[in-house]
Design an enzyme around this catalytic site. Structure first.
Site, short mmCIF file in Angstrom:
data_model
loop_
_atom_site.label_atom_id
_atom_site.label_comp_id
_atom_site.label_asym_id
_atom_site.label_seq_id
_atom_site.Cartn_x
_atom_site.Cartn_y
_atom_site.Cartn_z
N ASP A 109 57.66 50.73 -27.97
CA ASP A 109 57.56 50.24 -29.13
C ASP A 109 58.56 49.09 -29.91
O ASP A 109 58.29 48.67 -30.88
CB ASP A 109 57.22 51.23 -30.05
CG ASP A 109 58.46 51.67 -30.71
OD1 ASP A 109 59.52 51.68 -30.05
OD2 ASP A 109 58.79 51.96 -31.88
N GLU A 110 59.35 48.50 -28.96
CA GLU A 110 60.17 47.31 -29.39
C GLU A 110 60.50 46.47 -28.43
O GLU A 110 60.81 46.87 -27.23
CB GLU A 110 61.38 48.03 -30.27
CG GLU A 110 62.23 48.84 -29.42
CD GLU A 110 63.37 49.29 -30.54
OE1 GLU A 110 64.20 48.43 -30.90
OE2 GLU A 110 63.56 50.36 -30.67
#
Length: 409
Positions: A109-110
Site C-alpha cells: 500500500d505504499e
DNA sequence: TCTGGGGTCCTAGGACCC
DNA sequence: TCTGGGGTCCTAGGACCC
C-alpha cells in the site's frame, strides 16, 4: 536541447489510508462510514488495518483484536483477503508507472516515486502528487495520502503527516524548521526502544538530538544507528528510488491458536511451511544457502537456530529435512510452543544451485516441479502431501483456510 | 481473549585464514 | 613456553519497518 535542473523536491511518497479496510469498504459499500477492522479473527489475532471510524475509538494497527473489539464493540471485523489486496496493489503500481518508471514499492500500500525527470511533461511535483491522489480516488475508489519532499525520509514523513486523505509539500528551505520540534520517534529507524533510551538522556525532539554530541549518540544507539539518525535529523537522506531489489530472504511462520507440546505436530507444521517457502523460492528461481528454525514459546521468548548448506536448496523436502534436524537437535521436552517458523536467507539464483547439484540426487526437485506445475494448472489445492491431509493442528488464518479447501476436495 | 506475519538491518562473539 | 591484526563467514538475538 536545454537541460532542466531537477526540481528541489522531486520525491513523492504515496501511502494508502487504511488500505485493507478501504478495499473491503470498496467492495461492500454498505460498510462506508462504519468502523471496520481487518485482521486475525482467531483468539490470538491482531489488527492489520482499521478504518478511521474505528481509530476514533482508539483502535490502532497491531493491537490485539480482542482489545480492539473491547474498545469498539460495534466494529465490523473481517479476516484479511490478501489476494484482493494484491490485485488492488497491482492496479495502484500500474497507475504510478504511468507517471514515472522510477517507482519503488515498500509494501502493498505504499511506494516512493522519483518525479525529478517528469516536470516538463507533468508539471511540478506537488501538482503531480495531487493528480495521483485524484486518479487513485477516481479510478480505484481508494483514498491516498501523498508527501512531496527533497528526499525519501522527508517524503514519507510528509505523507504520514498529511493523513488521512491529504497532501503535504515540504520545501527544501523549510526542512530545518519543520523537523526541529518533532519527536525523535518520527525519525526512520527510531522505534519505541530507541525513543525510550534517548528520553533517558533528555533527548525528546529532533532539535534535542541535533544538539547532542555524536559520541553520546553512538553510546546510546550504536555506531550505525547514530550515523543514520544524525543525518536524518538534519533532513539528509541520500537513498535513491530503486525500482527493483531482489529478495534477501523468504520465510513463513504460524502462530497456533493453542500452545503445542507435540513434537510430531511441529514437524508436520514445518512440512507445510517448507512447502510454502519452497514454492516461493522456486517461483522466484532462487535457492537458499541458509535455513532457519524459529520457535516462540508459551512465555513469548523466541529462539532461532540456523544452518548454512554447502549446496543451496529450493526443494520442499530438503528444507523440511534441514529444519527438522535443527528442531531435533534442541532435544526439547515438555515444551509449549506458540509459534513455529521456517526462514531462508543467503539466496542465490537457482541456476547456480542446479549446477552444483548436477551429480546429486534430483528426484525431490523433480517431484517439486511436477507438484508446482499441477498447482499452476489446477489450483493450489490440487496437490497436497499425504501426511498433511489428516492434520488436526490448531491453526489460524491461511493454514486453516487451506485445510478447509482440502476437505472440500 | 495480551502480544500476527513478512521482511531488513545491525551487533557481537567465535572460527578460520593469512 | 605467552600468544598481533585484519578480513570474512557463520550464528543468535534483537530493533525496526509495514
Amino acid at each position: 536541447m536545454e537541460r532542466r535542473a531537477r526540481p528541489p523536491e522531486p520525491i513523492l511518497h504515496v501511502d494508502m489510508d487504511a488500505f485493507y479496510a478501504a478495499v473491503e469498504v470498496r467492495r461492500r459499500p454498505e460498510l462506508a462510514g462504519r468502523p471496520v477492522l481487518v485482521g486475525g479473527t482467531g483468539g490470538r489475532g491482531v489488527v492489520a488495518s482499521a478504518s478511521y471510524e474505528a481509530r476514533a475509538f482508539g483502535v490502532r494497527s497491531a493491537m490485539p483484536m480482542a482489545e480492539a473489539r473491547r474498545r469498539c464493540p460495534e466494529a465490523v471485523v473481517l479476516p484479511p483477503d490478501f489476494d484482493a489486496y494484491r490485485v488492488a496493489s497491482a492496479s495502484l503500481l500500474d497507475l504510478f508507472r504511468d507517471v514515472t518508471p522510477l517507482v519503488e514499492p515498500l509494501s502493498l500500500d505504499e511506494a516512493f516515486l522519483d518525479v525529478g525527470g517528469a516536470e516538463r511533461l507533468l508539471g511540478a511535483p506537488p501538482r503531480i502528487g495531487a493528480r495521483i491522489r485524484t486518479r487513485v480516488r477516481d479510478e480505484l475508489g481508494l483514498p491516498a495520502s501523498v508527501g512531496v519532499a527533497p528526499n525519501k525520509f522527508l517524503a514519507k514523513l510528509c505523507s504520514g503527516h498529511a493523513k488521512p486523505d491529504g497532501l503535504l509539500h515540504l520545501r527544501a528551505t523549510d526542512v530545518d524548521a519543520y523537523l526541529a520540534p518533532l519527536p525523535v520517534g518520527d525519525l526512520w529507524g527510531v522505534g519505541a526502544q530507541s525513543a525510550a533510551r534517548l528520553e533517558r538522556f533528555g533527548i525528546r525532539t529532533i532539535a534535542d538530538l541535533r544538539g547532542t554530541p555524536h559520541a553520546t549518540l553512538v553510546r546510546i544507539l550504536g555506531a550505525a544507528a547514530a550515523q543514520q539518525v544524525s543525518a536524518l535529523a538534519r533532513g539528509q537522506d541520500a537513498r535513491t528510488v530503486v525500482p527493483y531489489e531482489p529478495a534477501k530472504g523468504m520465510s513463513a511462520e504460524e502462530t497456533f491458536d493453542r500452545d503445542v507440546d507435540d513434537l510430531e505436530l511441529l514437524r508436520r507444521e514445518l512440512l507445510r511451511l517448507a512447502d510454502k517457502v519452497g514454492r516461493r523460492l522456486r517461483r522466484g528461481t532462487v535457492a537458499a544457502r541458509t535455513v532457519t528454525l524459529k520457535l516462540r514459546f508459551a512465555n513469548f521468548s523466541t529462539i532461532t537456530r540456523s544452518r548454512t548448506l554447502t549446496v543451496p536448496a529450493d526443494e520442499t523436502t530438503v528444507l523440511h529435512r534441514e529444519v527438522v534436524g535443527l528442531l531435533d537437535a534442541l532435544r526439547l521436552e515438555r515444551v509449549r510452543v506458540r509459534l513455529v517458523g521456517l526462514g531462508t536467507s543467503n539466496l542465490v539464483p537457482s541456476g547456480a544451485a542446479r549446477q552444483l547439484d548436477l551429480l546429486g540426487d534430483d528426484r525431490w526437485a523433480r517431484l517439486d516441479r511436477a507438484a508446482d506445475a499441477a498447482r499452476g494448472r489446477f489450483g493450489d489445492a490440487a496437490v497436497t502431501r499425504g501426511v498433511l491431509l489428516d492434520d488436526e493442528a490448531p491453526t489460524t488464518g491461511d493454514a486453516a483456510a487451506a485445510a478447509e479447501d482440502w476437505r472440500q476436495q
